[in-house]
Design an enzyme around this catalytic site. Structure first.
Site, PDB file in Angstrom:
ATOM      1  N   ASP A 170       0.832  -1.212   0.000  1.00  0.00           N
ATOM      2  CA  ASP A 170       0.000   0.000   0.000  1.00  0.00           C
ATOM      3  C   ASP A 170       0.859   1.251   0.000  1.00  0.00           C
ATOM      4  O   ASP A 170       2.052   1.226   0.323  1.00  0.00           O
ATOM      5  CB  ASP A 170      -0.948   0.008   1.202  1.00  0.00           C
ATOM      6  CG  ASP A 170      -0.216   0.008   2.539  1.00  0.00           C
ATOM      7  OD1 ASP A 170       0.771  -0.752   2.677  1.00  0.00           O
ATOM      8  OD2 ASP A 170      -0.613   0.769   3.447  1.00  0.00           O
TER       9      ASP A 170
ATOM     10  N   GLU B 205       0.109  -1.177   5.693  1.00  0.00           N
ATOM     11  CA  GLU B 205       1.219  -0.794   6.558  1.00  0.00           C
ATOM     12  C   GLU B 205       1.113   0.672   6.958  1.00  0.00           C
ATOM     13  O   GLU B 205       1.464   1.049   8.079  1.00  0.00           O
ATOM     14  CB  GLU B 205       2.545  -1.058   5.834  1.00  0.00           C
ATOM     15  CG  GLU B 205       3.788  -0.940   6.701  1.00  0.00           C
ATOM     16  CD  GLU B 205       4.369   0.460   6.758  1.00  0.00           C
ATOM     17  OE1 GLU B 205       5.279   0.689   7.572  1.00  0.00           O
ATOM     18  OE2 GLU B 205       3.920   1.330   5.984  1.00  0.00           O
ATOM     19  N   GLU B 206       0.625   1.502   6.043  1.00  0.00           N
ATOM     20  CA  GLU B 206       0.615   2.947   6.271  1.00  0.00           C
ATOM     21  C   GLU B 206      -0.514   3.411   7.190  1.00  0.00           C
ATOM     22  O   GLU B 206      -0.492   4.528   7.672  1.00  0.00           O
ATOM     23  CB  GLU B 206       0.502   3.690   4.933  1.00  0.00           C
ATOM     24  CG  GLU B 206       1.613   3.414   3.935  1.00  0.00           C
ATOM     25  CD  GLU B 206       2.938   4.020   4.350  1.00  0.00           C
ATOM     26  OE1 GLU B 206       3.039   4.525   5.484  1.00  0.00           O
ATOM     27  OE2 GLU B 206       3.880   3.990   3.543  1.00  0.00           O
TER      28      GLU B 206
ATOM     29  N   ASP C  40      12.102  -1.361   3.129  1.00  0.00           N
ATOM     30  CA  ASP C  40      11.228  -0.217   3.401  1.00  0.00           C
ATOM     31  C   ASP C  40      11.959   0.805   4.267  1.00  0.00           C
ATOM     32  O   ASP C  40      11.651   1.000   5.436  1.00  0.00           O
ATOM     33  CB  ASP C  40       9.952  -0.694   4.102  1.00  0.00           C
ATOM     34  CG  ASP C  40       8.969   0.436   4.366  1.00  0.00           C
ATOM     35  OD1 ASP C  40       9.090   1.479   3.711  1.00  0.00           O
ATOM     36  OD2 ASP C  40       8.081   0.260   5.221  1.00  0.00           O
TER      37      ASP C  40
ATOM     38  N   HIS D 156       4.923  10.444   1.457  1.00  0.00           N
ATOM     39  CA  HIS D 156       3.535  10.708   1.848  1.00  0.00           C
ATOM     40  C   HIS D 156       3.098  12.131   1.485  1.00  0.00           C
ATOM     41  O   HIS D 156       2.138  12.635   2.059  1.00  0.00           O
ATOM     42  CB  HIS D 156       3.298  10.496   3.353  1.00  0.00           C
ATOM     43  CG  HIS D 156       3.629   9.139   3.827  1.00  0.00           C
ATOM     44  ND1 HIS D 156       3.402   8.726   5.127  1.00  0.00           N
ATOM     45  CD2 HIS D 156       4.166   8.069   3.204  1.00  0.00           C
ATOM     46  CE1 HIS D 156       3.796   7.471   5.265  1.00  0.00           C
ATOM     47  NE2 HIS D 156       4.267   7.055   4.101  1.00  0.00           N
TER      48      HIS D 156
END
Length: 491
Positions: A82, A149-150, A173, A465
């Site tokens: 994601d 995950e986010e 990551d 993000h």
């Protein structure tokens, strides 16, 4: 740091970038990863590899050891599928259907008006490139890709105990190219609902309507960027309303802010009404507040603005009761934000923080999300309770969505030393060993799979993000080379 040119034996990571281009045609916002899971399963089928998909759409793909590595200990490459999807106000973008339009500018890959998805799309593309390669040497391999995950890490939290076989993991990551991440903060994600009653909107004969707006904030990752003096638009709006709500006789119709639970809010908008006699005063106060923000944050936030624009069309047909409005404003004003405690042992490292990521006016209630982090599990739990207590007094209910454990590897691990050696030999520098102030899924994996060792590496990603997210092409090439060599040395 300055990146070192690769040895000529390591060509550019074209295969990685080709996969990333395909991946960015697959919508994959948190909670909606079905198409990404389909993509991964189809990828495995095309390569005739064993794979498994669980009820949360997490996928593991297994590849046998290459010749000569049959007796080596299995190894896993870990990523999440994601991404945080945000877009500029003037960009048409539907995270459920729209592709990410990436381009390269002066050595950096960026996206056209949206977040890029380099977090964690580049790492995932590297893992898939290993799977499709016929030349990379490696032990028995598992590529494990989690969901959400986010926004809660529910994928990792709900993995079955037999989903992973390997006990050594390379997590791809990471956004800090010159580091090996060997620890991460624990995290609390809490969702709050504060109920309200609707009432008739004030008459336009006696009231004037305004749109209050905070915009232009840099936003960013609420862990990586929390110590960079970034403003939180939800907090700024609460500050202004707290100062002037009662004095101007405001009536709140709606308030909405933030882009994602895991992001620092860059925008917030509230629709309010004030007695017509106070309209000019509201405009003056807004202009003064805007000037104060410019003076206070000019060094860090060049485009930050606060405005009050009078509304004459599309006026709300109802408003929110005063008691609930005041309770929300007071709670948001009291909400802790930013770096709250600095580490005493890790220089320039935030130990404990909080971010109010999203604020929304829903049908009958206000919604607020808070993402808290700390390297000390007891401290993040205490901070979560402090936030919950503030909202309890406001008459709200708060639900704990995620409780991610902190993670700390043994700094003297042979696996860490092997990873350091690859950096030294290929890139000519010793990477820093750091614990990062953001939650990684590693905490769940270490808790769930006994005897696990893990390192986290990745290319240089700036402003994840956010709409200014970008990744250094050179560091993609370098980390790709490190990954291949590290697998080769795990014989």
């Amino acid at each position: 740091m300055e990146t070192k040119s690769l040895n000529k034996n390591y060509p550019e990571a074209k295969e990685v970038l080709d996969i990333f281009a395909k991946l960015n045609n697959v919508p994959r916002p948190s909670w909606h990863e079905e198409k990404a899971a389909d993509f991964l399963c189809d990828f495995a089928k095309e390569l005739n590899l064993e794979y498994k998909r669980d009820e949360h759409n997490c996928v593991v793909i297994r590849k046998p050891a290459t010749p000569g590595y049959e007796d080596a200990e299995p190894i896993a490459l870990l990523n999440h599928m994601d991404m945080v999807c945000v877009a500029k106000d003037d960009v048409e973008f539907d995270p459920l259907t729209s592709p990410i339009k990436a381009y390269v500018d002066n050595g950096w890959m960026k996206a056209n008006g949206t977040s890029l998805g380099a977090d964690n799309g580049i790492g995932l593309s590297m893992a898939l490139a290993v799977l499709q390669s016929n030349t990379i040497q490696h032990p028995a391999l598992e590529v494990i890709t989690t969901t959400n995950e986010e926004d809660g890490m529910t994928g990792a939290a709900n993995l079955s105990h037999d989903f992973l076989k390997a006990r050594k993991i390379i997590n791809l990551d990471s956004e800090d190219y010159d580091t090996i991440t060997i620890g991460s903060a624990g995290a609390f994600l809490q969702f709050t609902k504060l109920p309200f009653n609707r009432q008739s909107a004030p008459s336009t004969d006696e009231y004037s309507y305004f749109t209050l707006k905070v915009c232009g904030g840099l936003g960013g990752h609420s862990g990586v960027d929390i110590n960079k003096h970034r403003t939180n638009a939800n907090k700024l709006m609460a500050e202004f309303l707290h100062e002037h709500y009662d004095g101007l006789g405001m009536v709140l119709a709606s308030i909405n802010g933030g882009e994602a639970n895991n992001s620092i809010a860059s925008t917030c908008e509230a629709i309010v009404a004030v007695p017509a006699t106070n309209a000019g005063t509201l405009a003056d106060y807004a202009a003064k507040y805007n000037n104060s923000l410019t003076e206070k944050y000019a060094e860090y936030e060049n485009n930050l603005t606060f405005s009050a624009e009078q509304k004459t069309a599309e006026l709300p047909d109802s408003a929110i009761d005063a008691a609930a409005s005041r309770s929300l404003i007071e709670a948001l004003y009291q909400m802790p934000y930013g770096p709250l405690v600095m580490s005493k042992t890790l220089e320039d490292t935030v130990e404990t923080s909080n971010n109010t990521g999203r604020l929304a006016t829903e049908d009958g209630y206000f919604f607020v999300s808070n993402y808290s982090r700390s390297f000390i599990d007891a401290d993040v739990a205490a901070l979560g309770k402090q936030i919950r207590d503030i909202f309890d007094k406001a008459g709200a209910t708060t639900e704990l969505i995620m409780e991610a454990p902190a993670w700390q590897s043994n700094i003297n691990s042979a696996f860490i030393a092997k990873t350091e050696g690859v950096f030294n030999d290929l890139l000519g520098f010793t990477p820093r060993k750091v614990a990062m102030h953001f939650a990684l899924e590693a905490g769940y994996f270490v808790r769930k799979y006994e005897g696990l060792e893990m390192v986290s590496i990745g290319p240089k990603i700036i402003e994840p993000h956010s709409v200014t997210e970008r990744v250094s092409i050179e560091t993609i090439n370098n980390i790709w080379a490190v990954t291949k060599e590290l697998l080769k040395r795990c014989k």
